[in-house]
Design a protein around this motif. Structure first.
Motif, PDB file in Angstrom:
ATOM      1  N   PRO A  56       0.799  -1.226   0.000  1.00 19.52           N
ATOM      2  CA  PRO A  56       0.000   0.000   0.000  1.00 19.52           C
ATOM      3  C   PRO A  56       0.841   1.291   0.000  1.00 19.52           C
ATOM      4  N   LEU A  57       1.632   1.503   1.028  1.00 14.44           N
ATOM      5  CA  LEU A  57       2.473   2.698   1.082  1.00 14.44           C
ATOM      6  C   LEU A  57       3.455   2.592   2.229  1.00 14.44           C
ATOM      7  N   THR A  58       4.534   3.328   2.093  1.00 14.93           N
ATOM      8  CA  THR A  58       5.457   3.477   3.211  1.00 14.93           C
ATOM      9  C   THR A  58       5.244   4.881   3.767  1.00 14.93           C
ATOM     10  N   THR A  59       5.460   5.032   5.046  1.00 13.55           N
ATOM     11  CA  THR A  59       5.397   6.360   5.640  1.00 13.55           C
ATOM     12  C   THR A  59       6.785   6.751   6.097  1.00 13.55           C
ATOM     13  N   LYS A  60       7.119   8.007   5.887  1.00 14.09           N
ATOM     14  CA  LYS A  60       8.410   8.523   6.321  1.00 14.09           C
ATOM     15  C   LYS A  60       8.414   8.638   7.840  1.00 14.09           C
ATOM     16  N   PRO A  61       9.599   8.469   8.447  1.00 12.68           N
ATOM     17  CA  PRO A  61       9.668   8.629   9.904  1.00 12.68           C
ATOM     18  C   PRO A  61       9.080   9.977  10.323  1.00 12.68           C
ATOM     19  N   LEU A 149      -2.606   0.023  -3.479  1.00 15.85           N
ATOM     20  CA  LEU A 149      -2.594  -1.391  -3.840  1.00 15.85           C
ATOM     21  C   LEU A 149      -2.760  -2.241  -2.591  1.00 15.85           C
ATOM     22  N   SER A 150      -3.554  -3.274  -2.699  1.00 13.91           N
ATOM     23  CA  SER A 150      -3.604  -4.269  -1.635  1.00 13.91           C
ATOM     24  C   SER A 150      -2.330  -5.100  -1.727  1.00 13.91           C
ATOM     25  N   ARG A 151      -1.886  -5.583  -0.595  1.00 12.37           N
ATOM     26  CA  ARG A 151      -0.611  -6.312  -0.539  1.00 12.37           C
ATOM     27  C   ARG A 151      -0.741  -7.669  -1.224  1.00 12.37           C
TER      28      ARG A 151
END
Length: 187
Positions: A56-61, A149-151
């Motif tokens: 789906p997505l990554t998030t920044k720290p 996107l679904s994983r």
């Protein structure tokens, strides 16, 4: 790289809702995707075996995840999944996998931060325009005004999807599950 451990037992487990059942055996369409290493990648044209894991997505720290992220089955775990492929990278080379890519709808500059921070030895591909998602009818979901996107993970020899892992849970075992399947299916 040390990650905060995730207690997968506290997250909702995704179920196989059938939205990826049409993918096995499908030929990939000829669509160029921007990669974090500067290339334009057409998955349909790759020689040899490729592994593509969609997330789906990554998030920044320091950046919060979308609202209710942890109650969406299968949403949480993009960093652990990416790190699992990083940590099994040499093993995939030994299994004669020529290409590994992560795939999301985030733009390439955003993805480049994740590649650098997570020390990924492979590129991430951007389907920001949803061309591949629509052409393959990949499972997606909506949150906070974004289509994500679904994983899932696809094993792709020579432009045709041989195997789809869907749903993927827990995500930190994604790479080992794929490697085990490849070992058991080598001719």
């Amino acid at each position: 790289m040390i990650q905060d451990p995730v207690d997968w037992s506290k997250l909702p487990i995704p179920i196989d809702d059938g939205r990826a059942s049409h993918l096995e055996g499908a030929e990939l369409p000829s669509i160029e995707l921007r990669a974090t290493d500067g290339r334009a990648v057409d998955l349909s044209q790759l020689a040899g075996m490729a592994i593509v894991y969609a997330y789906p997505l990554t998030t920044k720290p320091g950046t919060p995840a979308p609202d209710d992220w942890d109650v969406i089955p299968g949403a949480r775990g993009c960093t652990p999944q990416s790190c699992s492929f990083r940590d099994h990278f040499v093993e995939f080379d030994e299994l004669e996998v020529g290409h590994i890519f992560g795939l999301s709808t985030q733009d390439t500059p955003y993805q480049q931060e994740a590649v650098s921070r997570l020390h990924l030895p492979f590129a991430l591909l951007s389907d920001e325009s949803l061309q591949l998602a629509m052409a393959l009818r990949l499972p997606t979901f909506e949150v906070s005004g974004m289509t994500l996107l679904s994983r899932l993970t696809m094993v792709i020899p020579k432009g045709r999807i041989l195997k789809v892992f869907y749903p993927v849970f827990p995500p930190d075992r994604s790479a080992s599950d794929v490697a085990n399947w490849l070992r058991s299916h080598q001719a």
